[in-house]
Design a protein around this motif. Structure first.
Motif, PDB file in Angstrom:
ATOM      1  N   GLU A 164      39.587 -44.650  38.451  1.00  0.00           N
ATOM      2  CA  GLU A 164      40.558 -43.595  38.756  1.00  0.00           C
ATOM      3  C   GLU A 164      40.351 -42.378  37.847  1.00  0.00           C
ATOM      4  O   GLU A 164      40.480 -41.235  38.286  1.00  0.00           O
ATOM      5  CB  GLU A 164      41.982 -44.126  38.602  1.00  0.00           C
ATOM      6  CG  GLU A 164      43.047 -43.118  39.034  1.00  0.00           C
ATOM      7  CD  GLU A 164      44.454 -43.670  38.902  1.00  0.00           C
ATOM      8  OE1 GLU A 164      45.397 -42.956  39.259  1.00  0.00           O
ATOM      9  OE2 GLU A 164      44.606 -44.820  38.439  1.00  0.00           O
ATOM     10  N   LEU A 165      40.013 -42.633  36.587  1.00  0.00           N
ATOM     11  CA  LEU A 165      39.722 -41.525  35.670  1.00  0.00           C
ATOM     12  C   LEU A 165      38.525 -40.712  36.159  1.00  0.00           C
ATOM     13  O   LEU A 165      38.529 -39.475  36.087  1.00  0.00           O
ATOM     14  CB  LEU A 165      39.444 -42.062  34.265  1.00  0.00           C
ATOM     15  CG  LEU A 165      40.645 -42.420  33.400  1.00  0.00           C
ATOM     16  CD1 LEU A 165      40.183 -43.046  32.092  1.00  0.00           C
ATOM     17  CD2 LEU A 165      41.490 -41.183  33.107  1.00  0.00           C
ATOM     18  N   ILE A 166      37.494 -41.394  36.658  1.00  0.00           N
ATOM     19  CA  ILE A 166      36.319 -40.694  37.179  1.00  0.00           C
ATOM     20  C   ILE A 166      36.706 -39.827  38.371  1.00  0.00           C
ATOM     21  O   ILE A 166      36.286 -38.667  38.487  1.00  0.00           O
ATOM     22  CB  ILE A 166      35.228 -41.700  37.588  1.00  0.00           C
ATOM     23  CG1 ILE A 166      34.700 -42.440  36.362  1.00  0.00           C
ATOM     24  CG2 ILE A 166      34.085 -41.000  38.326  1.00  0.00           C
ATOM     25  CD1 ILE A 166      33.716 -43.547  36.689  1.00  0.00           C
ATOM     26  N   GLU A 167      37.521 -40.392  39.245  1.00  0.00           N
ATOM     27  CA  GLU A 167      37.888 -39.691  40.478  1.00  0.00           C
ATOM     28  C   GLU A 167      38.814 -38.506  40.219  1.00  0.00           C
ATOM     29  O   GLU A 167      38.689 -37.453  40.864  1.00  0.00           O
ATOM     30  CB  GLU A 167      38.558 -40.667  41.442  1.00  0.00           C
ATOM     31  CG  GLU A 167      38.814 -40.092  42.811  1.00  0.00           C
ATOM     32  CD  GLU A 167      39.300 -41.131  43.803  1.00  0.00           C
ATOM     33  OE1 GLU A 167      39.466 -40.801  44.979  1.00  0.00           O
ATOM     34  OE2 GLU A 167      39.521 -42.293  43.386  1.00  0.00           O
TER      35      GLU A 167
ATOM     36  N   SER B 173      32.976 -48.850  44.708  1.00  0.00           N
ATOM     37  CA  SER B 173      32.904 -47.525  44.089  1.00  0.00           C
ATOM     38  C   SER B 173      31.623 -46.766  44.438  1.00  0.00           C
ATOM     39  O   SER B 173      31.395 -45.676  43.922  1.00  0.00           O
ATOM     40  CB  SER B 173      32.997 -47.660  42.565  1.00  0.00           C
ATOM     41  OG  SER B 173      31.859 -48.338  42.052  1.00  0.00           O
ATOM     42  N   VAL B 174      30.797 -47.333  45.303  1.00  0.00           N
ATOM     43  CA  VAL B 174      29.487 -46.732  45.590  1.00  0.00           C
ATOM     44  C   VAL B 174      29.642 -45.338  46.199  1.00  0.00           C
ATOM     45  O   VAL B 174      28.914 -44.403  45.833  1.00  0.00           O
ATOM     46  CB  VAL B 174      28.667 -47.648  46.524  1.00  0.00           C
ATOM     47  CG1 VAL B 174      27.349 -46.977  46.917  1.00  0.00           C
ATOM     48  CG2 VAL B 174      28.391 -48.985  45.837  1.00  0.00           C
TER      49      VAL B 174
ATOM     50  N   VAL C  70      24.418 -46.790  36.652  1.00  0.00           N
ATOM     51  CA  VAL C  70      25.353 -47.744  37.271  1.00  0.00           C
ATOM     52  C   VAL C  70      24.821 -48.191  38.631  1.00  0.00           C
ATOM     53  O   VAL C  70      24.825 -49.388  38.958  1.00  0.00           O
ATOM     54  CB  VAL C  70      26.752 -47.123  37.422  1.00  0.00           C
ATOM     55  CG1 VAL C  70      27.718 -48.127  38.057  1.00  0.00           C
ATOM     56  CG2 VAL C  70      27.300 -46.678  36.062  1.00  0.00           C
ATOM     57  N   LEU C  71      24.342 -47.228  39.439  1.00  0.00           N
ATOM     58  CA  LEU C  71      23.842 -47.559  40.785  1.00  0.00           C
ATOM     59  C   LEU C  71      22.614 -48.461  40.718  1.00  0.00           C
ATOM     60  O   LEU C  71      22.460 -49.373  41.536  1.00  0.00           O
ATOM     61  CB  LEU C  71      23.521 -46.275  41.542  1.00  0.00           C
ATOM     62  CG  LEU C  71      24.733 -45.460  42.014  1.00  0.00           C
ATOM     63  CD1 LEU C  71      24.293 -44.105  42.543  1.00  0.00           C
ATOM     64  CD2 LEU C  71      25.518 -46.232  43.078  1.00  0.00           C
TER      65      LEU C  71
END
Length: 339
Positions: A187-190, A222-223, A244-245
């Motif tokens: 959520e912080l990333i978004e 989250s991809v 991450v990916l």
């Protein structure tokens, strides 16, 4: 235009007059109280503080922080870091002992000052670079305390909380607790500004948490977010996103979710000689992991019917990626050609 400038000036003048009037009233109170204190203490045969004696015999009860306490010259208790805590935050992280960590965690939960909260979290984060401290912070139940600051109003505090959790995440036992905060980190990333320290700190934490396949399933949803971030962010954030990916795409059990995720078609623009080699190399590694996945004919047909899914954008026979990969064979960097 002229009227607009007069109103603020009048407002400022009124505020100034109010301050002056308030100062006069405070001075009057000071003279009144200090006169009473002086009279009472002249008769004081004991070696007591005049302020204590005046509050006992004069019937005046002074509360710390009240206007009366401030103007009467009495001591007022102020919230500030004590000398012991101040000494701890300036110590070398590898010299902090159990009682130091315990004190920091305790003070962290009661302090109001933003800069002090950030400083305490920074100190804990630096200490968490050492295995012994990673274990001790967990045993002191410090991980939930630190994670609680992921929702702090101050961005700099949230950043330091992420950095501390990132170092703590290097410990496998700590990951069992930190994984509970993955939804909050996503959520912080978004919600954070693109290319912010908050996004970078959150991605670093997710990178460490996804190194092994034990917790990768927590990120399979989250991809789309990660791919969307990839096409709008700076090089530093692109590299961290791709780490991450790449971690996720190395796990066959998560591949079905990855290829079904929505992907922006603009991600193909990154497969270009002008893209940073650090980004391009990881991007090609990600695609290499995807191409190692072999769907059945039935699954492939189902994926082709999904609008804008990653399979159609990158893996389907109709994808423009194939032509771009051929052109990258002439890239000046040998490792990119090989990949």
């Amino acid at each position: 235009m002229g009227d607009g400038s007069v109103v603020p000036r009048l407002g400022n003048m009124k505020a100034l007059l109010g301050i002056v009037a308030g100062a006069g009233a405070s001075y009057g109170l000071y003279k009144l109280i200090s006169g009473q204190v002086f009279k009472k203490t002249k008769k004081n045969p004991l070696n007591e503080s005049p302020s204590v004696k005046s509050s006992q015999q004069g019937g005046i009860k002074l509360r710390p922080g009240s206007l009366l306490a401030k103007v009467s010259g009495l001591d007022v208790v102020c919230a500030r870091p004590d000398d012991a805590t101040s000494e701890i935050v300036h110590q070398s992280p590898n010299k902090l002992e159990l009682h130091h960590l315990k004190m920091l965690l305790s003070r962290l939960q009661t302090i109001d000052d933003v800069s002090n909260r950030a400083q305490f979290l920074l100190t804990l984060g630096n200490a968490a670079a050492f295995t012994v401290n990673q274990n001790q912070i967990r045993e002191l139940e410090g991980i939930p305390v630190i994670a609680g600051f992921l929702s702090d109003p101050a961005p700099e505090v949230r950043v330091q909380a992420l950095n501390a959790l990132n170092n703590l995440c290097m410990n496998i036992q700590n990951q069992e607790q930190i994984k509970l905060y993955v939804p909050q980190v996503l959520e912080l990333i978004e919600m954070s500004a693109v290319n912010s320290d908050l996004q970078l700190g959150a991605l670093r934490l997710l990178t460490n948490l996804s190194v092994t396949d034990k917790h990768q399933h927590l990120l399979k949803g989250s991809v789309t977010l990660l791919l969307s971030l990839l096409v709008v962010s700076s090089e530093a954030l692109q590299v961290q996103t791709l780490k991450v990916l790449v971690n996720l795409s190395s796990n066959p059990d998560v591949m079905d979710d990855i290829v079904q995720a929505q992907a922006p078609a603009s991600v193909l623009l990154l497969f270009d000689e002008r893209t940073s080699p650090a980004v391009l190399l990881r991007l090609l590694t990600f695609v290499g992991n995807l191409k190692a996945w072999r769907p059945s004919a039935q699954v492939a047909d189902e994926l082709r019917r999904k609008q804008d899914c990653l399979f159609r954008v990158m893996l389907d026979e109709s994808s423009q990626l194939h032509g771009k990969l051929v052109r990258l064979l002439s890239h000046p960097a040998g490792e990119i050609q090989a990949q």
